[in-house]
Design an enzyme around this catalytic site. Structure first.
Site, PDB file in Angstrom:
ATOM      1  N   LYS A 111     -24.788  61.815  81.255  1.00  0.00           N
ATOM      2  CA  LYS A 111     -23.891  60.939  80.493  1.00  0.00           C
ATOM      3  C   LYS A 111     -22.707  60.520  81.359  1.00  0.00           C
ATOM      4  O   LYS A 111     -22.333  59.345  81.403  1.00  0.00           O
ATOM      5  CB  LYS A 111     -23.390  61.673  79.246  1.00  0.00           C
ATOM      6  CG  LYS A 111     -22.371  60.883  78.435  1.00  0.00           C
ATOM      7  CD  LYS A 111     -21.784  61.669  77.285  1.00  0.00           C
ATOM      8  CE  LYS A 111     -20.816  62.730  77.738  1.00  0.00           C
ATOM      9  NZ  LYS A 111     -20.005  63.301  76.650  1.00  0.00           N
ATOM     10  N   ARG A 147     -20.122  55.859  84.002  1.00  0.00           N
ATOM     11  CA  ARG A 147     -19.361  55.438  85.183  1.00  0.00           C
ATOM     12  C   ARG A 147     -20.139  54.376  85.953  1.00  0.00           C
ATOM     13  O   ARG A 147     -19.584  53.362  86.390  1.00  0.00           O
ATOM     14  CB  ARG A 147     -19.090  56.633  86.106  1.00  0.00           C
ATOM     15  CG  ARG A 147     -18.005  57.593  85.626  1.00  0.00           C
ATOM     16  CD  ARG A 147     -18.074  58.861  86.481  1.00  0.00           C
ATOM     17  NE  ARG A 147     -17.006  59.829  86.279  1.00  0.00           N
ATOM     18  CZ  ARG A 147     -16.942  60.689  85.284  1.00  0.00           C
ATOM     19  NH1 ARG A 147     -17.874  60.665  84.334  1.00  0.00           N
ATOM     20  NH2 ARG A 147     -15.955  61.573  85.209  1.00  0.00           N
ATOM     21  N   GLY A 207     -15.864  59.338  74.686  1.00  0.00           N
ATOM     22  CA  GLY A 207     -14.713  59.418  75.587  1.00  0.00           C
ATOM     23  C   GLY A 207     -14.999  58.784  76.934  1.00  0.00           C
ATOM     24  O   GLY A 207     -14.117  58.191  77.559  1.00  0.00           O
ATOM     25  N   SER A 219      -7.318  66.249  80.176  1.00  0.00           N
ATOM     26  CA  SER A 219      -8.651  65.684  80.421  1.00  0.00           C
ATOM     27  C   SER A 219      -8.689  65.011  81.780  1.00  0.00           C
ATOM     28  O   SER A 219      -7.797  64.240  82.117  1.00  0.00           O
ATOM     29  CB  SER A 219      -9.004  64.660  79.338  1.00  0.00           C
ATOM     30  OG  SER A 219     -10.198  63.983  79.676  1.00  0.00           O
ATOM     31  N   GLN A 249     -10.720  62.774  82.448  1.00  0.00           N
ATOM     32  CA  GLN A 249     -11.132  61.376  82.222  1.00  0.00           C
ATOM     33  C   GLN A 249      -9.972  60.400  82.383  1.00  0.00           C
ATOM     34  O   GLN A 249     -10.187  59.234  82.706  1.00  0.00           O
ATOM     35  CB  GLN A 249     -11.750  61.216  80.828  1.00  0.00           C
ATOM     36  CG  GLN A 249     -13.152  61.797  80.738  1.00  0.00           C
ATOM     37  CD  GLN A 249     -13.754  61.640  79.353  1.00  0.00           C
ATOM     38  OE1 GLN A 249     -13.216  60.935  78.504  1.00  0.00           O
ATOM     39  NE2 GLN A 249     -14.871  62.294  79.119  1.00  0.00           N
ATOM     40  N   ASP A 270     -18.150  71.882  79.772  1.00  0.00           N
ATOM     41  CA  ASP A 270     -19.221  71.587  78.812  1.00  0.00           C
ATOM     42  C   ASP A 270     -20.305  72.660  78.850  1.00  0.00           C
ATOM     43  O   ASP A 270     -20.742  73.168  77.816  1.00  0.00           O
ATOM     44  CB  ASP A 270     -19.826  70.205  79.086  1.00  0.00           C
ATOM     45  CG  ASP A 270     -18.881  69.090  78.664  1.00  0.00           C
ATOM     46  OD1 ASP A 270     -17.878  69.388  77.987  1.00  0.00           O
ATOM     47  OD2 ASP A 270     -19.131  67.930  79.022  1.00  0.00           O
ATOM     48  N   ASN A 324      -9.224  72.762  77.126  1.00  0.00           N
ATOM     49  CA  ASN A 324      -9.673  71.384  76.856  1.00  0.00           C
ATOM     50  C   ASN A 324     -10.906  71.324  75.953  1.00  0.00           C
ATOM     51  O   ASN A 324     -11.283  70.252  75.500  1.00  0.00           O
ATOM     52  CB  ASN A 324      -9.840  70.571  78.146  1.00  0.00           C
ATOM     53  CG  ASN A 324     -11.103  70.895  78.906  1.00  0.00           C
ATOM     54  OD1 ASN A 324     -11.619  72.015  78.826  1.00  0.00           O
ATOM     55  ND2 ASN A 324     -11.596  69.939  79.657  1.00  0.00           N
ATOM     56  N   LYS A 372     -12.247  67.923  72.689  1.00  0.00           N
ATOM     57  CA  LYS A 372     -13.557  67.302  72.911  1.00  0.00           C
ATOM     58  C   LYS A 372     -14.064  66.686  71.598  1.00  0.00           C
ATOM     59  O   LYS A 372     -13.283  66.334  70.727  1.00  0.00           O
ATOM     60  CB  LYS A 372     -14.524  68.354  73.465  1.00  0.00           C
ATOM     61  CG  LYS A 372     -14.114  68.907  74.832  1.00  0.00           C
ATOM     62  CD  LYS A 372     -14.519  67.968  75.959  1.00  0.00           C
ATOM     63  CE  LYS A 372     -14.333  68.613  77.314  1.00  0.00           C
ATOM     64  NZ  LYS A 372     -14.938  67.801  78.374  1.00  0.00           N
ATOM     65  N   ARG A 414     -13.715  72.561  69.897  1.00  0.00           N
ATOM     66  CA  ARG A 414     -14.872  73.406  70.174  1.00  0.00           C
ATOM     67  C   ARG A 414     -14.541  74.895  70.178  1.00  0.00           C
ATOM     68  O   ARG A 414     -15.422  75.720  69.913  1.00  0.00           O
ATOM     69  CB  ARG A 414     -15.504  72.996  71.512  1.00  0.00           C
ATOM     70  CG  ARG A 414     -16.253  71.681  71.412  1.00  0.00           C
ATOM     71  CD  ARG A 414     -16.784  71.209  72.750  1.00  0.00           C
ATOM     72  NE  ARG A 414     -17.738  70.105  72.564  1.00  0.00           N
ATOM     73  CZ  ARG A 414     -18.220  69.371  73.554  1.00  0.00           C
ATOM     74  NH1 ARG A 414     -17.833  69.606  74.793  1.00  0.00           N
ATOM     75  NH2 ARG A 414     -19.081  68.403  73.312  1.00  0.00           N
TER      76      ARG A 414
END
Length: 427
Positions: free
Chosen positions: A23, A28, A97, A169, A171, A313, A336, A340, A344
């Site tokens: 993913k 990306r 995200g 994050s 990201q 993850d 973090n 998510k 979590r």
């Protein structure tokens, strides 16, 4: 009434899984292919909800692409520059995200009027640190709650000196890095706080290099990107298998192998989540690495106490694998998890207790004490694909497990349960 799936006890796991595309890499690669000069053929693209949201957004922004019948090969005609829209647009990005953050930055390069929105959970996932970094030149407004989507973006980002908080994050940094080469000025990004999930930044830098752009940095604290550049299509790009998705099959083999081989990742993988295999090995599993595969066989699983910030993850899979370990397992530095697809840490603690584990949930850690016998339970999945896949491992005991809303795996792995069944010998 939520749909549910009951998994009967599994006696043995054995076989080979060809992993769906990553993913993180897929979204990306789609964005860079859209920004690049030339046409890019992407192979092994993930076919899932998050990727469809990115594809739909790119189509609305005038990007032409052609998908194969199975949606895993995609030819993208690059724009050779920023994404622009000649009319006011609203782009719905679900809970993706990997689409929301990079698009928010990329859309600041042009002058358009675009609203980015998504599901209710997306409106609870923070984006303020990214917006703060972009606001030096770009015009961005929060439409509902400060620091959260939906956003209205009207462009104006030119580069310059930026500071971004790296502690929530990675990201946010990924989004800035991918947009920066197309800014008119050079960009210098300084990281505040500890940079989480650093291996995901390595994925970003690797992909940018594949599209002809080099980034220099000082030990991941300051990044320098030359402005006024153009991404150039590599012609073809192979999306490697999803290392986070591999974690469930590798853990299953560690608990009830047989031997499982996952293909599409290996020694040369760009994804940090392949380090999950090293954690399983520390716990006692037997691991073999090839250039494009990882193989796991059963071992007596020991408890572990470890910082897993580098594999956020895949670390979730360790939390359920811990049910089969000899003693208490502690997973640290995972704050973090809370920002998510769901919180979590809280969700994992709640559901682990249902199957009989004793759980201590800290602000940024979880401690799991396995029960003598697992209890059959209905597992809530919180519209989070990874919760559903993690808790499928409970069936590797002598206890069935019921997964509520199993279709939530469509976010990254639509046929996960079919693949698991294919490798399973029932008790």
């Amino acid at each position: 009434m939520l749909e549910s799936l009951t998994l009967q006890p599994i006696a043995l796991i054995n076989g080979t899984v060809n992993l769906p595309g990553s993913k993180s890499v897929s979204n990306r690669a789609l964005l860079l292919a859209a920004l690049a000069e030339g046409t890019t053929r992407l192979h092994n693209l993930l076919d899932s909800d998050d990727i469809r949201h990115m594809l739909n957004a790119l189509k609305s922004l005038g990007v032409n692409y052609r998908l194969s019948a199975d949606r895993t090969q995609c030819d993208v005609d690059g724009l050779g520059g920023p994404l622009v829209a000649d009319k006011t647009l609203e782009l719905f990005l679900g809970n993706a995200g990997t689409a929301m953050r990079p698009l928010a930055a990329a859309l600041c390069l042009g002058y358009s009027d675009i609203v980015l929105t998504g599901e209710e959970r997306m409106k609870e996932r923070p984006i303020g640190h990214l917006v703060d970094a972009l606001e030096g030149g770009a015009q961005i407004d929060y439409l509902e709650q400060e620091n959260y989507p939906p956003l209205r973006i009207r462009g104006g980002f030119r580069g310059g000196e930026l500071t971004v908080d790296g502690s929530v994050s990675s990201q946010f940094l990924t989004a800035l890095l991918m947009a920066a080469p197309l800014a008119t000025q050079d960009t210098h990004i300084r990281i505040q706080g500890d940079l989480v999930s650093r291996p995901y930044i390595d994925i970003t830098l690797h992909l940018m290099r594949s599209f002809g752009v080099e980034v220099t940095h000082q030990n991941y604290q300051v990044f320098h990107i030359q402005g006024g550049q153009t991404y150039h299509s590599p012609g073809e790009y192979l999306v490697e298998g999803d290392a986070s998705s591999a974690s469930y099959f590798l853990a299953a083999a560690a608990i009830k192998g047989g031997t499982v081989r996952v293909t599409g990742i290996g020694k040369k993988s760009v994804q940090g989540d392949t380090k999950f295999a090293d954690v399983l090995e520390k716990m006692g599993a037997i691991i073999h690495w090839g250039d494009d595969y990882i193989e796991c066989s059963r071992g007596e699983l020991r408890d572990i106490d470890m910082d897993m910030n580098h594999i956020p993850d895949a670390a979730m899979t360790i939390a359920t694998a811990a049910l089969f370990a000899k003693g208490p397992t502690i997973i640290r530095n995972i704050y973090n998890w809370r920002v998510k697809e769901t919180d979590r840490l809280s969700a994992m603690a709640t559901e682990l207790r249902k199957v009989g584990a004793e759980v201590e949930e800290g602000q940024d850690y979880i401690r799991v004490v396995p029960p003598a016998h697992l209890i059959a339970a209905e597992i809530g999945t919180y519209n989070d694909h990874r919760m559903a896949m993690c808790f499928s491992l409970v069936a590797l005991s002598d206890t069935p497990v019921t997964i509520l809303d199993p279709k939530c795996t469509a976010k990254t792995f639509p046929d996960y349960f079919e693949q698991l069944a294919r490798l399973s010998v029932l008790a």
